[in-house]
Structures are given as structure tokens and as C-alpha cells.
Design a protein around this motif. Structure first.
Motif, short mmCIF file in Angstrom:
data_model
loop_
_atom_site.label_atom_id
_atom_site.label_comp_id
_atom_site.label_asym_id
_atom_site.label_seq_id
_atom_site.Cartn_x
_atom_site.Cartn_y
_atom_site.Cartn_z
N PRO A 250 36.69 17.13 54.54
CA PRO A 250 36.45 16.35 53.32
C PRO A 250 35.01 16.49 52.84
CG PRO A 250 37.71 15.05 54.88
CD PRO A 250 37.35 16.32 55.57
N ARG A 251 34.09 16.44 53.78
CA ARG A 251 32.67 16.55 53.44
C ARG A 251 32.37 17.87 52.73
NH1 ARG A 251 29.97 12.86 54.84
NH2 ARG A 251 30.73 12.66 52.80
N GLU A 252 32.90 18.97 53.31
CA GLU A 252 32.66 20.30 52.73
C GLU A 252 33.23 20.40 51.33
OE1 GLU A 252 32.55 22.81 56.94
OE2 GLU A 252 34.41 22.62 55.81
N LEU A 253 34.44 19.85 51.17
CA LEU A 253 35.09 19.87 49.85
C LEU A 253 34.21 19.22 48.80
CD1 LEU A 253 38.82 18.85 50.35
CD2 LEU A 253 37.98 20.68 48.90
N ILE A 254 33.72 18.03 49.14
CA ILE A 254 32.95 17.25 48.19
C ILE A 254 31.60 17.91 47.92
CG2 ILE A 254 31.71 15.06 47.92
CD1 ILE A 254 34.18 13.79 49.42
N GLU A 255 30.97 18.37 48.99
CA GLU A 255 29.66 19.00 48.81
C GLU A 255 29.75 20.29 48.01
OE1 GLU A 255 28.00 19.17 52.71
OE2 GLU A 255 27.41 17.05 52.63
N HIS A 256 30.84 21.00 48.21
CA HIS A 256 31.08 22.24 47.46
C HIS A 256 31.11 21.94 45.95
CE1 HIS A 256 32.69 26.13 46.42
NE2 HIS A 256 33.70 25.54 45.79
N ALA A 257 31.84 20.91 45.59
CA ALA A 257 31.95 20.55 44.16
C ALA A 257 30.59 20.13 43.61
CB ALA A 257 32.97 19.43 43.98
N LEU A 258 29.90 19.28 44.36
CA LEU A 258 28.60 18.79 43.89
C LEU A 258 27.61 19.95 43.74
CD1 LEU A 258 28.27 15.50 45.99
CD2 LEU A 258 28.61 15.67 43.52
N LYS A 259 27.70 20.90 44.66
CA LYS A 259 26.80 22.05 44.61
C LYS A 259 27.06 22.88 43.36
CE LYS A 259 25.86 23.51 48.84
NZ LYS A 259 26.35 24.26 50.03
N GLU A 260 28.32 22.92 42.97
CA GLU A 260 28.66 23.65 41.74
C GLU A 260 28.34 22.85 40.48
OE1 GLU A 260 32.64 25.07 41.62
OE2 GLU A 260 32.28 26.61 43.15
N GLY A 261 27.79 21.67 40.67
CA GLY A 261 27.41 20.85 39.53
C GLY A 261 28.57 20.05 38.94
N ARG A 262 29.66 19.99 39.67
CA ARG A 262 30.79 19.19 39.18
C ARG A 262 30.72 17.79 39.78
NH1 ARG A 262 35.43 21.20 41.46
NH2 ARG A 262 34.31 22.89 42.50
N THR A 263 31.03 16.76 38.96
CA THR A 263 31.10 15.40 39.51
C THR A 263 32.55 15.00 39.67
OG1 THR A 263 30.91 14.56 37.29
CG2 THR A 263 28.90 14.62 38.58
N TRP A 264 33.39 15.99 39.78
CA TRP A 264 34.81 15.70 40.03
C TRP A 264 35.41 16.88 40.78
CZ3 TRP A 264 37.87 19.24 37.21
CH2 TRP A 264 37.23 19.89 36.16
N LEU A 265 36.50 16.64 41.44
CA LEU A 265 37.17 17.70 42.19
C LEU A 265 38.25 18.33 41.33
CD1 LEU A 265 37.74 16.09 45.73
CD2 LEU A 265 35.77 17.41 44.91
N TYR A 266 38.42 19.64 41.50
CA TYR A 266 39.58 20.29 40.89
C TYR A 266 40.82 19.64 41.47
CZ TYR A 266 36.67 24.24 39.26
OH TYR A 266 35.75 25.00 38.65
N LEU B 291 33.42 11.95 41.42
CA LEU B 291 32.35 11.74 42.40
C LEU B 291 31.17 11.01 41.77
CD1 LEU B 291 32.42 15.35 43.86
CD2 LEU B 291 33.54 13.34 44.83
N ARG B 292 30.37 10.45 42.65
CA ARG B 292 29.15 9.77 42.16
C ARG B 292 28.06 10.80 41.96
NH1 ARG B 292 28.01 4.23 45.32
NH2 ARG B 292 28.47 5.39 47.21
N LYS B 293 27.32 10.63 40.89
CA LYS B 293 26.24 11.59 40.62
C LYS B 293 25.08 11.38 41.56
CE LYS B 293 27.89 11.94 36.12
NZ LYS B 293 28.02 11.19 34.91
N ASP C 25 35.22 23.04 33.11
CA ASP C 25 34.90 22.39 31.84
C ASP C 25 36.05 21.56 31.31
OD1 ASP C 25 32.35 23.76 31.75
OD2 ASP C 25 33.55 25.58 31.43
N VAL C 26 37.14 21.53 32.07
CA VAL C 26 38.32 20.78 31.60
C VAL C 26 38.73 19.75 32.65
CG1 VAL C 26 40.73 20.93 30.88
CG2 VAL C 26 39.14 22.75 30.25
N LEU C 27 38.42 18.48 32.36
CA LEU C 27 38.85 17.41 33.26
C LEU C 27 40.23 16.91 32.83
CD1 LEU C 27 38.36 15.35 35.54
CD2 LEU C 27 37.07 13.97 33.93
#
Lengths: 469, 233
Positions: B5-21, B231-233, B67-69
Motif C-alpha cells: 500500500p505504501r509503495e502504491l501511494i508513494e508512486h502516485a504522489l511522486k508522479e504528482g497525482r493526488t489520487w490513485l488510478y 490523497l492528501r497533498k 489528467d482525467v479523474l
């Protein structure tokens, strides 16, 4: 003792100080610094009182000191009522003097944007280990030590309800109203800005306070919801907490990116948090004090079976409806009990639940029916209703009922409702004095009994859960 | 590739996304033992065809773009695709629609998902309150939540008993229990999913809000059809 425990233990000095200094005591009636001192003196505080004012020699016959440092005695509690900007210096002196607790009455802190000034007093208090309520408050009242350090009404009635209020004006007003309504209080705490002591601290204190049976809180918002939940959970297992939470209509200012977010107003969280930790949420002041009165007097029910005893069909039906609304279980009377109740009424009465003694019922009918209800173990709670008739003198009925309840040692919860004129008001006061909560409508009586059931049910569930862990 | 779970979330944040695909959100659900609809990401039309044949028709296509939530708004969801021909057409239609409605959207691929047979729709939600921290929500899907706001909340963490109460608290509970001959829904599986959602929230403080919406409740078992995690910014 750990530092945390030590700080916690100091809260008791708000309620049981041996000596109180009133800093900013004033000679002029009508000034807050005068009224607080007057209330302390007139209410008959058991400890020693020291007014502090550099420009006075004597106030209300008491020797006045230029500074708290000049007081030739230990000071447990300092009540500070001076302009906000002088508070840090005075608090520093309190610290040096070894003051244990303070009530900072002064306004002009965070509530008007003076955040830094408020942070400074918190810092000073921490440095010296002073626990304080406020700033921006009307004071503190403690029944057992006969301390009325407020600028509210003087003649507060002693009782078993601890009343905590975030609102100042409403708090003072309600103090006055409790006197008028004959409701006794064990303590009143004005919380104000909650810079130090907050609801959670006080719950931790009142849960062990032998003078308090129920805690009633008027709340606008919490600073730390989780901390409150923990303290409330712990307290609710022992004593009920009733909360009036204002701002139900307020919607959280939340960036809504999800469906869930759009469905969650900020009040929702208060509502479920209360539910989860056993806190009973009252919708208004009347309901809150109705419930509190019931909790003060009544024992916990031993089961779900409720019986209504009435002299009027209409009021019985209204109470029945209310029972259904509030989830109380009107007992289906077994044959033998129906026969017993039949003996208490004329042939045209109704021995089913509600037990209708009819309009011609007087002292004898009521007392016999009440004895049946009290002596049978299958009946667990009683709702006693009375519509004023010419055949009964309401105060006398109250005496008769009180005698029976006493005879049975208050072993079951009983709530009463009298409907009628001035005599009924008087009669209900007699019931109250004898430990029987009485209400002017059947709905309020039922709602109060239901609150007791709700709390008992939560407690049972929680104890089972804790045991399982 | 299994991530924590940690890796999933960090991966998204690293890509600049505040949400998960969606597929990440579903993977997160899976990691917590919440059953999700079968799905995989395809980077091309050919890959989509391959995955669809493995999953089995009918399938659903959903756009994957940082770019599409809100996918439906740009024509990024097409359901009930029954054959290869339909999939090819659906794929092209989706690409042109997304390009037209959101020209600058970076398209990472499409999610090919099994078409799950209709069942009772519910929503399981999560949110973080500044005062009380993480809380879970439960409600029936569709108009019950949209119009009647018939939902229940609890401050997390919760246990099975709490989840059970949440389910019984809503006014539409009868619908889950079965009425006029409909089959009762699997309450036990639902309880389990709600408790696991609560765990997901309490163990990952980066999650600000989440919707498992809809979750299908069958006679036996539940399945998350769509998931959104903010996710939280």
C-alpha cells in the motif's frame, strides 16, 4: 507521579482550593472583579479568600493585597480578572507564588485574534505547572466546597449535575435558570477559549468526582475530537454524559472530491463520535436538563419492561406513542398482573398497559397500582401519569407516591408527568424533592426514561466488547 | 508486480497525482482483502484485445489518464462490450472522445474490466475529518444515496459489530435483506469489506477520501466495481 498525572491532579484545585486569590478584585459593584469576589464571599466559600488590587486596602471587609506575592499564605486557585495585556505578568507572579490552578476571566485573546498573547499565557502556565480554565470565561462553581467564583447568579443550588459550557452568556443564563427550575449542580465550568483545560480534561476529573452523577456539556466545537472520544468513552462507562452541540446546520468547509465527502457535513462526525463513545446528544437545553434530572435520581433499570400507570386514557395514549418513538418497550402484561391491576381500579378501568385507573382514581388507586408495579420483578420501569381532577389534591398525591417510592427504596426508575394547573406545578416540585423526576408533558417524561435506557444499553454493549478483548 | 500500500501511494504522489488510478485503487483494495472486479491496464488496442479475451466478454473499457479523474465526463467509460469488433470500435470511439473533450489529456492506456452481472449496489466510503480523523461511510447506491442521503458513518477504526450496525442503521436496509422475493444480499461479506476499508484508512494516513462506488453485493460475496482514492497533498 508522572508529569502528566501531576498536571491532571492539579485540576482538582479548580474545585477544591483551600485558598483563593481574586486578582483584579474591585471595590465597585457591577464590575466583574467585584461581583466574583462578592459571590465567593456571599455563597460562603469554606476556604480563605484574598483580594488582590494595588489600589485598594479593603474590599468587602477583606484585606486587599498589592500583588499575589504579598499574600502571606499558600494560594491554590487564582481568579484573574484584569485587562488581557497584564495577564502574562500576573500569571508569572502566580507561578512564582506556587499557585496550582487559575480561572482566567479576562477577554481579549484568541477570540479577537490575539493568538500570540494566548500562546504566551499557555507557555507561562506550563512552565510553572499551573492548570487554567479560560481565558474569556465567567468562572467556576463547585458545590461541595461552596465556591461560587463566577459573575453569574449567587444562589446556585447544590446538586449532582456537573455543567460545562463553552458559551459564556448562555452558561450564566442557564445557571440562573437552574435555580428557577430547582435543578441542583455539583459544578459549573466556563471553558471559554480552552487554551489549557478542555472538555476531555474535565471528563477525566468528573468521572472520579463523587459529587457528580452526570456531566452536561454545552459545546460549540472541539479542538481535539479523538482526545475527547477517549475521555468520553472512559467516563461514559461510569457516568452518563449529555451534550448539547450547537451548530448542527453548519456544513464543513471541505474540498469535496468524492461522493463520501459530499455526504459528510461536519456535524455528522460529532453525531457518530458521540454515539460511539456513549455520549447522549440532546437537541436543546430543555431536553438536556430533563435527562440530567432523570440520571441524577434514578437507578439503572434491570430490564426492558415499562409500565404506564395513568388516570386518563388520552395522556396514556400519548405516552404510548412516545414510548414507541423513543424505542421503549411497553410490557405486554401477563394474565396474573392484569388481575392484580384490576383490583386497583373501578370495573370500567383498563388493566392492560397503559394501566388506566380512570378519572375517578385517587390516592388509594394510585398507591395500590404503584405497589403492584414496584413489587413485581417482571416490571422494570414505571411511567406515572396524572391528569388533574377534582377528586385529587395533586400535592397530596405526590406525598402518597413519594412514600411508596421510598418504601420500595427507589429500586426501579420511575418518571412522572402531571398535567393541570398551578397545583400540579407545586405537586411536581414535591416529587422532585423526593427523587422522582417529574415533567409537564408525557413526551418529556418518556424521553428522559429513554435516555437512561440508551445509556444503559450502550454501556452493556461496550462492557461486553471490552471483556471480549 | 505486487506493491505494498505504501509503495502504491508513494508512486502516485511522486508522479504528482493526488489520487490513485482506478486500477491502483483496486489494487489497494485487493491488498486489504476486499474483492474487486477483474481488470488490467492495456497500453494499446492490441493489448486490450488480448486482455479482453483472457478476462472473457462482455467487458468494460475505462480511460487511464493522470489528467482525467472523472472518466464519464469525457466519454472515458464504455460498458457491455460483447466482442472483439465491438471492442475495436469502442476503443477508437473512446480515444477520439477523450481527445475532443480534453485535448491535452495524457493517455496512459485503458483499463479492461470484466462486466460484472448486476447486483444490489452499495457504496462504501472513507473520509478524514480534521477533528475526528478517519471515518467510514456506508449506504445503498443510486437514488438512496443521491436523493435520500441514506448513509451511516462511524469514526474508524471499527470492528465487525460496528459495521453490522452501520448496515442495519440505514433506512433502506430492507432492500439488502431481500423483499418481495428478491434474494437477500451477503451481509457478512459486506461487514468484512467495511471493516477492511476502515483498516485501509487508519493504516494509510495519506488517504483523504475514498469511494468504493459501486460495490456489488451478491447472494454470496461482494465485488468493488469502481474505486476512487483521493490523497492528501
Amino acid at each position: 507521579m508522572s508529569q502528566e498525572k501531576h498536571m491532571e491532579s492539579r485540576i482538582k484545585y479548580l474545585f477544591f482550593p483551600k485558598s483563593v486569590a481574586v486578582i483584579g478584585a474591585s471595590r465597585s459593584p457591577g464590575k466583574i472583579g467585584h461581583e466574583i469576589l462578592r459571590n465567593i464571599v456571599e455563597y460562603g466559600f469554606k476556604g480563605r479568600v484574598y483580594p488582590v488590587n494595588p489600589r485598594a486596602d479593603k474590599i468587602l471587609e477583606l484585606k486587599c493585597y498589592k500583588s499575589i506575592l504579598e499574600v502571606p499564605d499558600e494560594v491554590d486557585l487564582a481568579v484573574i480578572s484584569i485587562p488581557a495585556k497584564f495577564v502574562p505578568a500576573v500569571l508569572e507572579e502566580c507561578g512564582k507564588k506556587g499557585v496550582k490552578a487559575a480561572a482566567i476571566i479576562s477577554s481579549g485573546f484568541k477570540e479577537v485574534g490575539n493568538v500570540e498573547l494566548e500562546e504566551r499565557i499557555v507557555e507561562i502556565a506550563r512552565k510553572y505547572g499551573i492548570r487554567f480554565i479560560g481565558p474569556n470565561i465567567f468562572g467556576v462553581y463547585s458545590a461541595p466546597s461552596k465556591l461560587n467564583a463566577t459573575f453569574g447568579p449567587t444562589e446556585v443550588l447544590a446538586g449532582k449535575i456537573a455543567f460545562i459550557t463553552q458559551s459564556g452568556a448562555l452558561g450564566i443564563a442557564l445557571m440562573g435558570w437552574t435555580i428557577f427550575a430547582g435543578i441542583g449542580l455539583s459544578a459549573v465550568v466556563s471553558l471559554g477559549n480552552k487554551a489549557d483545560v478542555d472538555e476531555a480534561d474535565l471528563l477525566k476529573y468528573f468521572v472520579n468526582d463523587e459529587h457528580t452523577k452526570v456531566v452536561l456539556i454545552y459545546m460549540e466545537g472541539l479542538n481535539n475530537g479523538r482526545r475527547f472520544m477517549e475521555a468520553a468513552m472512559h467516563c461514559s462507562l461510569k457516568k452518563p454524559i449529555i451534550v448539547i452541540k450547537a451548530g448542527r446546520s453548519e456544513r464543513g468547509a471541505r474540498a469535496v472530491a468524492s461522493h463520501t465527502g459530499s455526504l459528510a457535513g461536519s456535524d455528522v462526525f460529532y453525531d457518530v463520535a458521540f454515539k460511539q463513545c456513549g455520549v447522549l446528544r440532546a437537541l436543546n437545553v430543555e431536553e438536556a436538563f430533563d435527562w440530567a434530572r432523570a440520571f441524577t435520581e434514578l437507578p439503572e433499570p434491570k430490564g426492558d419492561n415499562v409500565v404506564i400507570i395513568t388516570n386518563g386514557g388520552g395522556i396514556g395514549v400519548m405516552a404510548t406513542d412516545a414510548c414507541s418513538d423513543y424505542g421503549l418497550n411497553l410490557m405486554e402484561l401477563p394474565r396474573d398482573l392484569i388481575e392484580e391491576f384490576k383490583k386497583c381500579m373501578p370495573p370500567f378501568g383498563s388493566p392492560k398497559n397503559p394501566v388506566d385507573l380512570t378519572g375517578q382514581a385517587a390516592y388509594d388507586e394510585y398507591s395500590r397500582a404503584l405497589k403492584v408495579a414496584f413489587s413485581d420483578d417482571r416490571i422494570h420501569s414505571i411511567i406515572l401519569l396524572f391528569c388533574q381532577t377534582a377528586v385529587v389534591d395533586p400535592p397530596k398525591l405526590s406525598e402518597v407516591i413519594s412514600d411508596i417510592v421510598r418504601e420500595y427504596k427507589h429500586c426501579k426508575p420511575i418518571v412522572a408527568c402531571y398535567i393541570g394547573g398551578e397545583e400540579c406545578q407545586k405537586a411536581m416540585r414535591i416529587l422532585e424533592q423526593n427523587g422522582i423526576p417529574a415533567y409537564p408533558t408525557p413526551e418529556r417524561a418518556v424521553s428522559s426514561l429513554a435516555a437512561i435506557y440508551r445509556w444503559a444499553k450502550w454501556k452493556k454493549k461496550m462492557l461486553k466488547k471490552l471483556k471480549g478483548k | 508486480m505486487t506493491m505494498t500500500p505504501r509503495e502504491l501511494i508513494e508512486h502516485a504522489l511522486k508522479e504528482g497525482r493526488t489520487w490513485l488510478y482506478e486500477h491502483e485503487a483496486k489494487m489497494l483494495c485487493s491488498l486489504y482483502g476486499i474483492p474487486v472486479a477483474k481488470s488490467r491496464v492495456a497500453k494499446s488496442k492490441e493489448e486490450a484485445l488480448k486482455i479482453a479475451s483472457e478476462i472473457g466478454y462482455p467487458v468494460v473499457l475505462k480511460i487511464v489518464s493522470p489528467d482525467v479523474l472523472h472518466k464519464s465526463d469525457v466519454g472515458g467509460v464504455i460498458v457491455n462490450i460483447k466482442s472483439e469488433e465491438e471492442l475495436v470500435k469502442a476503443y477508437d470511439r473512446m480515444m477520439s472522445s477523450v481527445k475532443e473533450k480534453k485535448p491535452d489529456a495524457r493517455i496512459k492506456g485503458v483499463l479492461v474490466q470484466e462486466m460484472v452481472p448486476q447486483a444490489t449496489e452499495v457504496i462504501i466510503g472513507g473520509i478524514r475529518d480534521p477533528q475526528f480523523g478517519p471515518a467510514v461511510m456506508f449506504g445503498l447506491g443510486g437514488i438512496f444515496v443521491e436523493i435520500f442521503r441514506d448513509v451511516s458513518f462511524r469514526i474508524a477504526p471499527i470492528d465487525e459489530e460496528d459495521a453490522w450496525e452501520m448496515i442495519h442503521e440505514i433506512k433502506g436496509f430492507q432492500i439488502l435483506k431481500g423483499y418481495r422475493g428478491t434474494t437477500p444480499a451477503d451481509i457478512e461479506a459486506l461487514v468484512d469489506a467495511i471493516v477492511k476499508t476502515s483498516n485501509m484508512l487508519t493504516e494509510n494516513s495519506e488517504i483523504d477520501q475514498l469511494d468504493l462506488n459501486p460495490v456489488f453485493v451478491f447472494e454470496k460475496g461482494v465485488k468493488v466495481i469502481d474505486a476512487r482514492v483521493i490523497l492528501r497533498k
